[in-house]
Design a protein around this motif. Sequence first.
Motif, PDB file in Angstrom:
ATOM      1  N   ALA A  39       0.823  -1.199   0.000  1.00 39.52           N
ATOM      2  CA  ALA A  39       0.000   0.000   0.000  1.00 39.52           C
ATOM      3  C   ALA A  39       0.863   1.257   0.000  1.00 39.52           C
ATOM      4  CB  ALA A  39      -0.942   0.001   1.208  1.00 39.52           C
ATOM      5  N   ALA A  40       1.947   1.230   0.767  1.00 39.56           N
ATOM      6  CA  ALA A  40       2.854   2.375   0.818  1.00 39.56           C
ATOM      7  C   ALA A  40       3.562   2.574  -0.521  1.00 39.56           C
ATOM      8  CB  ALA A  40       3.872   2.191   1.934  1.00 39.56           C
ATOM      9  N   ALA A  73       0.932   4.012  -2.952  1.00 38.55           N
ATOM     10  CA  ALA A  73       0.639   5.405  -2.605  1.00 38.55           C
ATOM     11  C   ALA A  73       1.786   6.318  -3.037  1.00 38.55           C
ATOM     12  CB  ALA A  73       0.392   5.538  -1.111  1.00 38.55           C
ATOM     13  N   SER A  74       3.008   5.887  -2.780  1.00 37.72           N
ATOM     14  CA  SER A  74       4.172   6.700  -3.153  1.00 37.72           C
ATOM     15  C   SER A  74       4.256   6.896  -4.659  1.00 37.72           C
ATOM     16  CB  SER A  74       5.456   6.049  -2.646  1.00 37.72           C
ATOM     17  OG  SER A  74       5.476   6.015  -1.231  1.00 37.72           O
ATOM     18  N   SER A  98      -6.049   3.065  -3.179  1.00 43.35           N
ATOM     19  CA  SER A  98      -6.200   4.227  -2.300  1.00 43.35           C
ATOM     20  C   SER A  98      -6.994   3.909  -1.030  1.00 43.35           C
ATOM     21  CB  SER A  98      -6.865   5.384  -3.056  1.00 43.35           C
ATOM     22  OG  SER A  98      -8.112   4.994  -3.597  1.00 43.35           O
ATOM     23  N   TRP A 126      -4.521   3.090   1.685  1.00 39.83           N
ATOM     24  CA  TRP A 126      -3.445   4.024   2.035  1.00 39.83           C
ATOM     25  C   TRP A 126      -3.571   4.447   3.491  1.00 39.83           C
ATOM     26  CZ3 TRP A 126      -3.768   7.964  -2.611  1.00 39.83           C
ATOM     27  CH2 TRP A 126      -3.405   7.294  -3.792  1.00 39.83           C
ATOM     28  N   ASN A 127      -2.455   4.823   4.091  1.00 38.22           N
ATOM     29  CA  ASN A 127      -2.500   5.310   5.465  1.00 38.22           C
ATOM     30  C   ASN A 127      -2.930   6.774   5.503  1.00 38.22           C
ATOM     31  OD1 ASN A 127      -0.224   6.931   4.897  1.00 38.22           O
ATOM     32  ND2 ASN A 127       1.211   5.462   5.789  1.00 38.22           N
ATOM     33  N   ALA A 181      -0.767   9.389   3.595  1.00 41.46           N
ATOM     34  CA  ALA A 181      -0.927   9.365   2.137  1.00 41.46           C
ATOM     35  C   ALA A 181      -2.232  10.037   1.725  1.00 41.46           C
ATOM     36  CB  ALA A 181      -0.877   7.924   1.630  1.00 41.46           C
ATOM     37  N   HIS A 182      -3.304   9.767   2.473  1.00 45.03           N
ATOM     38  CA  HIS A 182      -4.579  10.418   2.164  1.00 45.03           C
ATOM     39  C   HIS A 182      -4.483  11.928   2.336  1.00 45.03           C
ATOM     40  CE1 HIS A 182      -7.265   7.104   1.278  1.00 45.03           C
ATOM     41  NE2 HIS A 182      -6.804   6.434   2.317  1.00 45.03           N
TER      42      HIS A 182
END
Length: 207
Positions: free
Chosen positions: A52-53, A56-57, A113, A116-117, A120-121
């Motif tokens: 997820a990271a 997101a990145s 998305s 995402w943490n 990130a949001h």
Amino acid sequence: MSRKPAHTTDSLLDAAADLAAAEGAAAVTMSAVAAATGAPSGSVYYRFPDRAALLASLWLRTVDRFQSGFLAALAADPPQQAAIQAAHHVTDWSRRHPTDAAVLLAGPAAFGSAQWNADAHEAAATQQARVDEAMRNLGDRLGYHSRADRERLALLIIELPYAAVRRSARNSGADLTHSTEAVDRIVRDAMNATTTPSEDPGGSAHR
């Protein structure tokens, strides 16, 4: 003197972008990025704690790359030229950066998305807020205060060029250069033809 790391964050994200453009976002996994770069799995996990990271990145970096030129175009003078330059940026940037464009066309949901943490949001919300503010400023400079006029502006300089990019992406034989020229002409004609924003009976409520 310290040695430069063999596998940087950008090099790993470049590999992730290549995978996404070639095979779709589902192909972007930690192991696939490690295999594509020859990096040990530990190097990937060191920079991205989970998939997820990583996703997101990749998404946030791609949006930043696109927005740098788009926001600059929206701030240009006179405002009619800003609208023309902003629409041009969408198609021209996509033509020059097809891999990154493929990431944007997929959309944030394709890059997980929902998983995402919070950081990130928040970063994604900040990116969107920058565009929203720049579009409001351009609308003000053009005298577009009604909801109808602001919607028309967004359709003209965001949705229209994106539609051209999507159409080109679906057709492997399409030349985005021609689409860029067509979008430029449409937006330029619209800006040249617009002398007074349209009257919206309910517009005052949205000022």
